[in-house]
Write an enzyme that holds these catalytic residues in place. Structure first.
Site, PDB file in Angstrom:
ATOM      1  N   GLU A   1       5.916 -11.496   7.434  1.00  0.00           N
ATOM      2  CA  GLU A   1       5.399 -12.148   8.652  1.00  0.00           C
ATOM      3  C   GLU A   1       4.939 -11.124   9.683  1.00  0.00           C
ATOM      4  OE1 GLU A   1       8.332 -14.930  10.036  1.00  0.00           O
ATOM      5  OE2 GLU A   1       8.083 -16.210   8.269  1.00  0.00           O
TER       6      GLU A   1
ATOM      7  N   GLY B   1      11.080  -2.738   5.587  1.00  0.00           N
ATOM      8  CA  GLY B   1      10.333  -4.004   5.613  1.00  0.00           C
ATOM      9  C   GLY B   1       9.889  -4.369   4.207  1.00  0.00           C
ATOM     10  N   HIS B   2       9.277  -3.388   3.510  1.00  0.00           N
ATOM     11  CA  HIS B   2       8.873  -3.625   2.120  1.00  0.00           C
ATOM     12  C   HIS B   2      10.108  -3.950   1.262  1.00  0.00           C
ATOM     13  CE1 HIS B   2       5.610  -0.667   3.391  1.00  0.00           C
ATOM     14  NE2 HIS B   2       4.910  -1.710   3.026  1.00  0.00           N
TER      15      HIS B   2
ATOM     16  N   ALA C   1       4.064   3.964   0.893  1.00  0.00           N
ATOM     17  CA  ALA C   1       4.780   4.474   2.079  1.00  0.00           C
ATOM     18  C   ALA C   1       5.869   3.456   2.459  1.00  0.00           C
ATOM     19  CB  ALA C   1       3.825   4.741   3.242  1.00  0.00           C
TER      20      ALA C   1
ATOM     21  N   MET D   1       0.834  -1.200   0.000  1.00  0.00           N
ATOM     22  CA  MET D   1       0.000   0.000   0.000  1.00  0.00           C
ATOM     23  C   MET D   1       0.874   1.258   0.000  1.00  0.00           C
ATOM     24  SD  MET D   1      -3.405  -0.987   2.092  1.00  0.00           S
ATOM     25  CE  MET D   1      -2.776  -0.853   3.733  1.00  0.00           C
TER      26      MET D   1
HETATM   27  P1  AMP Z   1       1.500  -2.989   3.466  1.00  0.00           P
HETATM   28  O1  AMP Z   1       2.023  -1.942   2.542  1.00  0.00           O
HETATM   29  O2  AMP Z   1       1.461  -2.570   4.905  1.00  0.00           O
HETATM   30  O3  AMP Z   1       0.226  -3.613   2.979  1.00  0.00           O
HETATM   31  O4  AMP Z   1       2.575  -4.164   3.445  1.00  0.00           O
HETATM   32  C1  AMP Z   1       2.949  -4.787   2.245  1.00  0.00           C
HETATM   33  C2  AMP Z   1       3.726  -6.026   2.552  1.00  0.00           C
HETATM   34  O5  AMP Z   1       4.895  -5.695   3.294  1.00  0.00           O
HETATM   35  C3  AMP Z   1       2.919  -7.025   3.410  1.00  0.00           C
HETATM   36  O6  AMP Z   1       3.190  -8.339   2.943  1.00  0.00           O
HETATM   37  C4  AMP Z   1       3.487  -6.803   4.787  1.00  0.00           C
HETATM   38  O7  AMP Z   1       3.399  -7.933   5.637  1.00  0.00           O
HETATM   39  C5  AMP Z   1       4.951  -6.495   4.459  1.00  0.00           C
HETATM   40  N1  AMP Z   1       5.577  -5.774   5.573  1.00  0.00           N
HETATM   41  C6  AMP Z   1       5.140  -4.618   6.139  1.00  0.00           C
HETATM   42  N2  AMP Z   1       5.930  -4.279   7.170  1.00  0.00           N
HETATM   43  C7  AMP Z   1       6.896  -5.243   7.265  1.00  0.00           C
HETATM   44  C8  AMP Z   1       8.005  -5.477   8.128  1.00  0.00           C
HETATM   45  N3  AMP Z   1       8.299  -4.651   9.110  1.00  0.00           N
HETATM   46  N4  AMP Z   1       8.765  -6.559   7.917  1.00  0.00           N
HETATM   47  C9  AMP Z   1       8.473  -7.432   6.906  1.00  0.00           C
HETATM   48  N5  AMP Z   1       7.435  -7.269   6.053  1.00  0.00           N
HETATM   49  C10 AMP Z   1       6.668  -6.198   6.225  1.00  0.00           C
END
Ligand code: AMP
Length: 250
Positions: free
Chosen positions: A145, A33-34, A29, A27
């Site tokens: 995870e 992690g991403h 930002a 999504m």
């Molecule tokens: P989001 O943009 O929050 O929907 O996240 C996109 C992907 O990045 C999802 O698979 C999340 O689980 C992963 N993600 C977000 N934050 C982290 C993190 N700190 N460590 C590992 N993966 C992450």
């Protein structure tokens, strides 16, 4: 060169014929992690597609959707320097051509933890991930995870509907303080950011759930849930109006 595509038709017209196509749905930002998911995909596949779509159907709280951080230019710079091949950033009209009249519902795992506190959240997540997997048709898709319940639900959806994509999980990436990286951390003040590291510190301690709850409540957190399932300990807390989640293996 990173190619940015907004129209689903344009993306499908590319007819990507890569021997190995990796996909990272996000999504936006973007944080480290991403980036860890992206780097794994780049390493394991010839071609990598990343999507940026702030999916309205998974937000049960309209303020959370309105306040969700948007950092398009910075995201693109990061993706270009990593040499991601394609960025798919569709409109919600394009993703939901019949509004939200068709959706994926799961009746068990989606009813606990985040699903119990955020009605409809996982219907929204599963529906958009199914759409994105059908559009991109990747060999492998990468999920963190950090959202462990989400990862399990997506893996099980792929099994249930005989999708061909392999679902790959990636470990939680943390700040040096231990705080799990999250786009929502951008909404925390400097003081809240340092306070937030207490969540992981407590989560991984050998204290009982009751003791952890007491410690966090004393420190000003509001506990949404703190539970153990599938050999993991899961937590969701509010710090001000920002909701943070985390989990550890027991
Ligand atoms: P989001 O943009 O929050 O929907 O996240 C996109 C992907 O990045 C999802 O698979 C999340 O689980 C992963 N993600 C977000 N934050 C982290 C993190 N700190 N460590 C590992 N993966 C992450």
């Amino acid at each position: 060169m990173t190619q940015v595509i907004h129209s689903i038709k344009d993306f499908q017209n590319l007819k990507l014929s890569s021997k190995s196509l990796g996909f990272v749905p996000t999504m936006g930002a973007l944080h480290d992690g991403h980036l860890s998911l992206i780097k794994k995909s780049l390493h394991e596949n010839q071609t990598t597609v990343l999507s940026i779509f702030v999916n309205p159907t998974q937000f049960n709280n309209s303020n959370d959707l309105i306040n969700y951080p948007k950092t398009w230019e910075e995201d693109l710079n990061k993706l270009q320097s990593l040499k991601v091949d394609y960025v798919l950033s569709p409109t919600k009209e394009d993703i939901y051509p019949l509004n939200y009249s068709y959706k994926v519902c799961e009746n068990e795992l989606s009813q606990i933890l985040c699903g119990a506190r955020r009605p409809g959240h996982f219907d929204g997540v599963l529906s958009v991930v199914l759409k994105l997997l059908n559009i991109v048709q990747p060999h492998r898709a990468y999920f963190g995870e950090k959202d462990y319940q989400q990862f399990l639900l997506i893996k099980n959806m792929v099994t249930s509907f005989f999708l061909k994509t392999e679902i790959i999980s990636c470990p939680v990436i943390r700040e040096p303080s231990g705080l799990a990286m999250s786009s929502r951390n951008k909404r925390l003040s400097a003081a809240q950011l340092s306070q937030a590291s207490l969540v992981y510190e407590q989560l991984k301690s050998d204290k009982s759930l009751k003791q952890i709850q007491e410690t966090l409540e004393k420190a000003g957190f509001k506990i949404d849930y703190l539970e153990e399932h599938y050999g993991r300990r899961f937590i969701a807390v509010f710090l001000g109006d920002v909701r943070l989640i985390d989990n550890v293996e027991l």
